[in-house]
Write a protein that holds these residues in place. Structure first.
Motif, PDB file in Angstrom:
ATOM      1  N   THR A  43       0.963  -1.344   0.038  1.00 57.73           N
ATOM      2  CA  THR A  43      -0.017   0.118   0.118  1.00 57.73           C
ATOM      3  C   THR A  43       0.897   1.126  -0.083  1.00 57.73           C
ATOM      4  N   ALA A  44       2.006   1.116   0.113  1.00 58.22           N
ATOM      5  CA  ALA A  44       3.145   2.327  -0.042  1.00 58.22           C
ATOM      6  C   ALA A  44       2.865   2.724  -1.549  1.00 58.22           C
ATOM      7  N   SER A  45       2.594   1.792  -2.290  1.00 58.40           N
ATOM      8  CA  SER A  45       2.635   2.254  -4.051  1.00 58.40           C
ATOM      9  C   SER A  45       1.251   2.747  -4.320  1.00 58.40           C
ATOM     10  N   PRO A  46       1.059   3.640  -5.216  1.00 60.45           N
ATOM     11  CA  PRO A  46      -0.421   4.307  -5.261  1.00 60.45           C
ATOM     12  C   PRO A  46      -1.210   3.042  -5.965  1.00 60.45           C
ATOM     13  N   ASP A  47      -0.876   2.277  -6.924  1.00 63.97           N
ATOM     14  CA  ASP A  47      -1.804   1.295  -7.591  1.00 63.97           C
ATOM     15  C   ASP A  47      -2.193   0.301  -6.379  1.00 63.97           C
ATOM     16  N   SER A  48      -1.307  -0.051  -5.595  1.00 68.30           N
ATOM     17  CA  SER A  48      -1.864  -1.054  -4.478  1.00 68.30           C
ATOM     18  C   SER A  48      -2.663  -0.308  -3.272  1.00 68.30           C
ATOM     19  N   LEU A  49      -2.378   1.069  -3.339  1.00 67.41           N
ATOM     20  CA  LEU A  49      -3.355   1.674  -2.176  1.00 67.41           C
ATOM     21  C   LEU A  49      -4.507   1.969  -3.012  1.00 67.41           C
ATOM     22  N   ARG A  50      -4.808   2.180  -4.305  1.00 67.57           N
ATOM     23  CA  ARG A  50      -6.181   2.264  -4.768  1.00 67.57           C
ATOM     24  C   ARG A  50      -6.949   0.867  -4.732  1.00 67.57           C
ATOM     25  N   ILE A  51      -6.338  -0.271  -4.918  1.00 66.92           N
ATOM     26  CA  ILE A  51      -7.071  -1.517  -4.948  1.00 66.92           C
ATOM     27  C   ILE A  51      -7.456  -1.742  -3.703  1.00 66.92           C
ATOM     28  N   ALA A  52      -6.379  -1.483  -2.513  1.00 68.00           N
ATOM     29  CA  ALA A  52      -6.694  -1.797  -1.173  1.00 68.00           C
ATOM     30  C   ALA A  52      -8.090  -0.995  -0.606  1.00 68.00           C
ATOM     31  N   VAL A  53      -8.215   0.263  -1.002  1.00 66.13           N
ATOM     32  CA  VAL A  53      -9.171   1.138  -0.385  1.00 66.13           C
ATOM     33  C   VAL A  53     -10.253   0.582  -1.240  1.00 66.13           C
ATOM     34  N   ALA A  54     -10.406   0.134  -2.706  1.00 72.88           N
ATOM     35  CA  ALA A  54     -11.562  -0.200  -3.283  1.00 72.88           C
ATOM     36  C   ALA A  54     -12.127  -1.476  -2.850  1.00 72.88           C
ATOM     37  N   HIS A  55     -11.147  -2.428  -2.306  1.00 75.91           N
ATOM     38  CA  HIS A  55     -11.498  -3.623  -1.826  1.00 75.91           C
ATOM     39  C   HIS A  55     -12.256  -3.506  -0.383  1.00 75.91           C
ATOM     40  N   ASP A 118      -7.881  -2.783 -14.259  1.00 78.34           N
ATOM     41  CA  ASP A 118      -8.618  -4.058 -14.598  1.00 78.34           C
ATOM     42  C   ASP A 118      -8.987  -4.475 -13.289  1.00 78.34           C
ATOM     43  N   ILE A 119      -8.046  -4.619 -12.321  1.00 75.39           N
ATOM     44  CA  ILE A 119      -8.238  -5.291 -11.115  1.00 75.39           C
ATOM     45  C   ILE A 119      -9.535  -4.919 -10.306  1.00 75.39           C
ATOM     46  N   MET A 120      -9.361  -3.308 -10.258  1.00 72.78           N
ATOM     47  CA  MET A 120     -10.246  -2.658  -9.493  1.00 72.78           C
ATOM     48  C   MET A 120     -11.622  -2.766 -10.201  1.00 72.78           C
ATOM     49  N   ARG A 121     -11.743  -2.968 -11.500  1.00 69.83           N
ATOM     50  CA  ARG A 121     -13.165  -3.008 -12.062  1.00 69.83           C
ATOM     51  C   ARG A 121     -13.562  -4.433 -11.933  1.00 69.83           C
ATOM     52  N   ASP A 122     -12.896  -5.453 -12.080  1.00 66.53           N
ATOM     53  CA  ASP A 122     -13.236  -6.659 -11.701  1.00 66.53           C
ATOM     54  C   ASP A 122     -13.766  -7.200 -10.449  1.00 66.53           C
ATOM     55  N   LEU A 123     -13.155  -6.522  -9.534  1.00 63.35           N
ATOM     56  CA  LEU A 123     -13.425  -6.637  -8.186  1.00 63.35           C
ATOM     57  C   LEU A 123     -14.636  -5.794  -7.922  1.00 63.35           C
ATOM     58  N   ALA A 124     -14.859  -4.982  -8.488  1.00 65.49           N
ATOM     59  CA  ALA A 124     -16.299  -4.091  -8.194  1.00 65.49           C
ATOM     60  C   ALA A 124     -17.627  -4.819  -9.109  1.00 65.49           C
ATOM     61  N   ARG A 125     -17.359  -5.228 -10.114  1.00 64.69           N
ATOM     62  CA  ARG A 125     -18.070  -5.534 -11.020  1.00 64.69           C
ATOM     63  C   ARG A 125     -18.675  -6.987 -11.088  1.00 64.69           C
ATOM     64  N   ARG A 126     -17.866  -7.881 -10.661  1.00 59.74           N
ATOM     65  CA  ARG A 126     -17.972  -9.475 -10.524  1.00 59.74           C
ATOM     66  C   ARG A 126     -18.236 -10.277  -9.253  1.00 59.74           C
ATOM     67  N   PHE A 127     -18.275  -9.318  -8.289  1.00 58.56           N
ATOM     68  CA  PHE A 127     -18.492  -9.686  -6.681  1.00 58.56           C
ATOM     69  C   PHE A 127     -19.522  -8.879  -6.299  1.00 58.56           C
ATOM     70  N   ASP A 128     -20.666  -9.383  -6.332  1.00 56.82           N
ATOM     71  CA  ASP A 128     -21.801  -8.600  -5.806  1.00 56.82           C
ATOM     72  C   ASP A 128     -22.049  -8.509  -4.445  1.00 56.82           C
ATOM     73  N   THR A 129     -21.886  -7.606  -3.419  1.00 54.51           N
ATOM     74  CA  THR A 129     -21.838  -7.695  -2.236  1.00 54.51           C
ATOM     75  C   THR A 129     -23.078  -6.965  -1.910  1.00 54.51           C
ATOM     76  N   GLY A 130     -23.804  -6.405  -2.656  1.00 50.20           N
ATOM     77  CA  GLY A 130     -25.058  -6.033  -2.472  1.00 50.20           C
ATOM     78  C   GLY A 130     -24.813  -4.582  -1.709  1.00 50.20           C
ATOM     79  N   GLY A 131     -23.976  -3.938  -2.046  1.00 47.47           N
ATOM     80  CA  GLY A 131     -23.573  -2.752  -1.507  1.00 47.47           C
ATOM     81  C   GLY A 131     -23.101  -1.741  -2.347  1.00 47.47           C
ATOM     82  N   LEU A 132     -22.200  -0.968  -1.998  1.00 42.56           N
ATOM     83  CA  LEU A 132     -21.526   0.175  -2.963  1.00 42.56           C
ATOM     84  C   LEU A 132     -21.216  -0.147  -4.207  1.00 42.56           C
TER      85      LEU A 132
END
Length: 287
Positions: A43-55, A118-132
């Motif tokens: 998470t010290a890198s910006p790409d990883s930080l974005r994904i961690a926040v999205a996760h 791509d990772i951010m989009r797939d996490l958001a679109r393929r796993f429906d947690t019923g929330g955000l």
């Protein structure tokens, strides 16, 4: 699996860009199954930080595991030794650095993707947690516009403005681009809680991480007057401070790690702006 070479930011070597995607069903090969995939993030890198926040925003803790890596890679070529077996299993005779972020498939023991958008989009679109919904219907073009502003108008412009290469005119032009971008965002956020919708989206993740980088990394190479002009965007920095207090954002903010990673990678000269902190991130970040 498609593997194409691309230039890595942290090294002059070529790093294969794994561009697999998580599909809708079994016909796609990689499809959404809770517990199948794992993220490797620093998470010290910006790409990883974005994904961690999205996760965290998506509430995927029980759906997709995360392994957090050290801020500073432990291999001479700029990679993480913990990722070396995964890279070697995924690309024949792989000799480049084993870098994060990585989305891997625990079923096959291979990398699905190292491409953060791509990772951010797939996490958001393929796993429906019923929330955000980080990528709400009809918002893709707006999110892409914010991504371009952050990448070109902020990150790249700030790097050029603080670069020891090139002439003063080039640095001044880059600083002008950066300030114009910040001016536009500061005006846009007046009366708004989030960038494009009434709830947080991927655009907010992009912008917040870009602001973190601007204040914790790029200002180290700018003069004090430039940093003061950057700080003179009260609406924008209030927005950044507000999101830092959000648990999904602030809990992943590794200020010490960002500093250590920056000093390990950067060979530029420190400027007077390094002493002019815009936000006290540690005071505002959720823990």
């Amino acid at each position: 699996m498609t593997v194409t070479p691309q230039a890595a930011r942290a090294t002059a070597q070529l790093v294969p860009a794994f561009r697999g995607r998580i599909g809708r069903d079994a016909r796609s090969g990689h499809y959404a199954v809770p517990g199948r995939y794992r993220l490797y993030l620093s998470t010290a890198s910006p790409d990883s930080l974005r994904i961690a926040v999205a996760h965290s925003l998506l509430g995927l803790d029980t759906v997709c595991s995360v392994t957090f890596l050290p801020a500073v890679p432990d291999c001479p070529e700029g990679g993480h030794s913990a990722l070396r077996p995964l890279y070697e299993a995924s690309a024949h005779r792989y000799i480049g650095p084993a870098v994060a972020p990585v989305l891997s498939d625990d079923w096959s023991g291979r990398i699905v993707s190292t491409h953060a958008p791509d990772i951010m989009r797939d996490l958001a679109r393929r796993f429906d947690t019923g929330g955000l919904s980080l990528y709400p219907c009809g918002a893709e073009s707006e999110i892409e516009a914010v991504e371009r502003m952050c990448a070109q108008g902020m990150d790249e412009a700030a790097q050029r403005a603080g670069s020891s290469d090139g002439g003063q005119a080039e640095r001044d032009a880059a600083l002008g681009t950066l300030l114009e971008t910040l001016d536009a965002l500061d005006r846009w956020l007046v009366g708004r809680t989030y960038v494009i919708r009434d709830e947080v989206t991927a655009a907010d993740v992009e912008l917040w991480v870009a602001l973190v980088q601007l204040d914790t990394v790029h200002r180290n190479h700018l003069d004090a007057a430039a940093v003061q002009r950057i700080a003179d965007h009260p609406v924008l920095w209030t927005y950044a401070r507000r999101l830092a207090a959000h648990p999904a954002f602030g809990t992943h903010l590794d200020l010490d790690g960002i500093e250590r990673r920056h000093h390990a990678r950067c060979r530029g000269l420190e400027a007077a702006g390094a002493a002019v902190q815009i936000l006290d991130w540690a005071a505002h970040a959720a823990h």
